[in-house]
Design a protein around this motif. Structure first.
Motif, PDB file in Angstrom:
ATOM      1  N   THR A 166      26.496  35.448  34.565  1.00 49.47           N
ATOM      2  CA  THR A 166      25.826  36.633  35.079  1.00 49.47           C
ATOM      3  C   THR A 166      26.367  36.942  36.467  1.00 49.47           C
ATOM      4  N   ARG A 167      26.187  38.156  36.891  1.00 44.75           N
ATOM      5  CA  ARG A 167      26.655  38.566  38.223  1.00 44.75           C
ATOM      6  C   ARG A 167      26.036  37.693  39.311  1.00 44.75           C
ATOM      7  N   GLY A 168      24.751  37.410  39.193  1.00 42.63           N
ATOM      8  CA  GLY A 168      24.072  36.604  40.199  1.00 42.63           C
ATOM      9  C   GLY A 168      24.581  35.175  40.253  1.00 42.63           C
ATOM     10  N   THR A 169      24.850  34.593  39.095  1.00 36.96           N
ATOM     11  CA  THR A 169      25.360  33.225  39.057  1.00 36.96           C
ATOM     12  C   THR A 169      26.765  33.158  39.632  1.00 36.96           C
ATOM     13  N   ILE A 170      27.604  34.096  39.256  1.00 40.07           N
ATOM     14  CA  ILE A 170      28.971  34.122  39.782  1.00 40.07           C
ATOM     15  C   ILE A 170      28.942  34.332  41.295  1.00 40.07           C
ATOM     16  N   ARG A 171      28.099  35.238  41.767  1.00 38.33           N
ATOM     17  CA  ARG A 171      27.959  35.465  43.213  1.00 38.33           C
ATOM     18  C   ARG A 171      27.523  34.173  43.908  1.00 38.33           C
ATOM     19  N   ALA A 172      26.562  33.459  43.318  1.00 33.43           N
ATOM     20  CA  ALA A 172      26.078  32.212  43.930  1.00 33.43           C
ATOM     21  C   ALA A 172      27.196  31.176  44.016  1.00 33.43           C
ATOM     22  N   LEU A 173      27.972  31.022  42.955  1.00 28.92           N
ATOM     23  CA  LEU A 173      29.056  30.039  42.959  1.00 28.92           C
ATOM     24  C   LEU A 173      30.153  30.408  43.948  1.00 28.92           C
ATOM     25  N   LEU A 174      30.550  31.667  43.951  1.00 28.71           N
ATOM     26  CA  LEU A 174      31.635  32.092  44.845  1.00 28.71           C
ATOM     27  C   LEU A 174      31.187  32.173  46.300  1.00 28.71           C
ATOM     28  N   SER A 175      29.897  32.279  46.536  1.00 26.01           N
ATOM     29  CA  SER A 175      29.433  32.345  47.926  1.00 26.01           C
ATOM     30  C   SER A 175      29.613  31.008  48.635  1.00 26.01           C
ATOM     31  N   VAL A 176      29.699  29.908  47.894  1.00 33.27           N
ATOM     32  CA  VAL A 176      29.850  28.594  48.528  1.00 33.27           C
ATOM     33  C   VAL A 176      31.104  28.539  49.402  1.00 33.27           C
ATOM     34  N   GLY A 187      38.142  39.588  35.621  1.00 35.03           N
ATOM     35  CA  GLY A 187      36.855  40.271  35.497  1.00 35.03           C
ATOM     36  C   GLY A 187      35.876  39.973  36.610  1.00 35.03           C
ATOM     37  N   ILE A 188      36.016  38.814  37.257  1.00 35.16           N
ATOM     38  CA  ILE A 188      35.118  38.493  38.373  1.00 35.16           C
ATOM     39  C   ILE A 188      35.747  38.817  39.726  1.00 35.16           C
ATOM     40  N   GLY A 189      36.891  39.497  39.695  1.00 34.78           N
ATOM     41  CA  GLY A 189      37.447  40.031  40.929  1.00 34.78           C
ATOM     42  C   GLY A 189      38.700  39.392  41.469  1.00 34.78           C
ATOM     43  N   PHE A 190      39.167  38.307  40.859  1.00 34.65           N
ATOM     44  CA  PHE A 190      40.387  37.666  41.339  1.00 34.65           C
ATOM     45  C   PHE A 190      41.600  38.541  41.025  1.00 34.65           C
ATOM     46  N   VAL A 191      42.613  38.450  41.870  1.00 30.96           N
ATOM     47  CA  VAL A 191      43.847  39.208  41.731  1.00 30.96           C
ATOM     48  C   VAL A 191      44.977  38.245  41.374  1.00 30.96           C
ATOM     49  N   VAL A 248      49.593  30.520  36.328  1.00 27.68           N
ATOM     50  CA  VAL A 248      49.353  31.814  36.953  1.00 27.68           C
ATOM     51  C   VAL A 248      48.393  31.575  38.112  1.00 27.68           C
ATOM     52  N   LEU A 249      48.767  32.054  39.287  1.00 22.19           N
ATOM     53  CA  LEU A 249      47.959  31.907  40.492  1.00 22.19           C
ATOM     54  C   LEU A 249      47.149  33.170  40.713  1.00 22.19           C
ATOM     55  N   PHE A 250      45.854  32.967  40.957  1.00 22.48           N
ATOM     56  CA  PHE A 250      44.946  34.067  41.280  1.00 22.48           C
ATOM     57  C   PHE A 250      44.330  33.798  42.638  1.00 22.48           C
ATOM     58  N   GLY A 251      43.975  34.855  43.346  1.00 20.99           N
ATOM     59  CA  GLY A 251      43.312  34.723  44.628  1.00 20.99           C
ATOM     60  C   GLY A 251      42.208  35.740  44.783  1.00 20.99           C
ATOM     61  N   LEU A 252      41.209  35.370  45.558  1.00 24.75           N
ATOM     62  CA  LEU A 252      40.117  36.272  45.917  1.00 24.75           C
ATOM     63  C   LEU A 252      39.908  36.127  47.416  1.00 24.75           C
ATOM     64  N   LEU A 253      40.002  37.224  48.145  1.00 32.08           N
ATOM     65  CA  LEU A 253      39.823  37.213  49.594  1.00 32.08           C
ATOM     66  C   LEU A 253      38.361  37.456  49.949  1.00 32.08           C
ATOM     67  N   PHE A 281      35.435  39.618  48.021  1.00 33.42           N
ATOM     68  CA  PHE A 281      34.153  39.060  47.611  1.00 33.42           C
ATOM     69  C   PHE A 281      33.010  39.895  48.191  1.00 33.42           C
ATOM     70  N   ASP A 282      33.097  40.202  49.484  1.00 26.93           N
ATOM     71  CA  ASP A 282      32.052  40.996  50.132  1.00 26.93           C
ATOM     72  C   ASP A 282      31.897  42.353  49.452  1.00 26.93           C
ATOM     73  N   ARG A 283      33.001  42.994  49.179  1.00 32.41           N
ATOM     74  CA  ARG A 283      32.950  44.325  48.537  1.00 32.41           C
ATOM     75  C   ARG A 283      32.345  44.245  47.144  1.00 32.41           C
ATOM     76  N   LEU A 284      32.718  43.211  46.387  1.00 28.28           N
ATOM     77  CA  LEU A 284      32.258  43.088  45.002  1.00 28.28           C
ATOM     78  C   LEU A 284      30.841  42.538  44.860  1.00 28.28           C
ATOM     79  N   PHE A 285      30.455  41.631  45.765  1.00 28.23           N
ATOM     80  CA  PHE A 285      29.223  40.902  45.524  1.00 28.23           C
ATOM     81  C   PHE A 285      28.138  41.026  46.596  1.00 28.23           C
ATOM     82  N   THR A 286      28.460  41.494  47.789  1.00 29.00           N
ATOM     83  CA  THR A 286      27.417  41.501  48.809  1.00 29.00           C
ATOM     84  C   THR A 286      26.979  42.889  49.241  1.00 29.00           C
TER      85      THR A 286
END
Length: 145
Positions: free
Chosen positions: A71-81, A108-112, A128-133, A137-142
């Motif tokens: 869920t969006r909330g769970t993914i946000r909680a995990l990535l916020s760490v 789908g969860i925002g990684f590039v 394959v390397l993915f990154g999320l800045l 994260f702030d734009r997508l989840f906060t």
């Protein structure tokens, strides 16, 4: 659904047992882990490893037995760490080039997608390397959408 804290070794071992290219949880070096459980069992887990405070970078590894956890909330909680607790400016993730399902989830969860490391896992088994800045994260989840 609930998050499982304080069970790093158990959650880390559970995650690693579902990632074929990771032999043992000890190969990740120092790590922290959070599980996602229903009332009876773990459904998913996230391991935070290769944390480099001087560079503001952390790597994560996900595994799941079902998509119900995502869920969006769970993914946000995990990535916020890494972003909010560790103060990272980026999070990296590596997956085999032929794991299209994982890559779809990761995008789908925002990684590039940032690149491909040839023969990373084995001959003709590329990574394959993915990154999320942090700003992504702030734009997508906060921000309120």
């Amino acid at each position: 659904m609930r998050l499982v804290f304080g069970q790093d070794q158990a959650v880390g071992a559970w995650v690693v047992s579902r990632i074929p290219h990771v032999e043992d949880v000890r190969t990740l070096g120092p790590f922290a882990a959070i599980g996602v459980a229903d009332d009876e069992r773990l459904m998913a887990g996230c391991v935070f490893h290769n944390y480099a405070p001087a560079y503001g970078n952390c790597e994560i590894s996900f595994a799941a037995d079902t998509a119900r956890w995502a869920t969006r909330g769970t993914i946000r909680a995990l990535l916020s760490v890494p972003f909010q607790q560790y103060g990272c400016r980026r999070v990296s993730l590596v997956t085999p080039h032929d794991n299209e399902r994982a890559q779809k989830f990761i995008r789908g969860i925002g990684f590039v997608r940032e690149g491909c490391a040839r023969d990373f896992f084995a001959p003709k088994r590329h990574a394959v390397l993915f990154g999320l800045l942090r700003r992504e994260f702030d734009r997508l989840f906060t921000r309120k959408n």
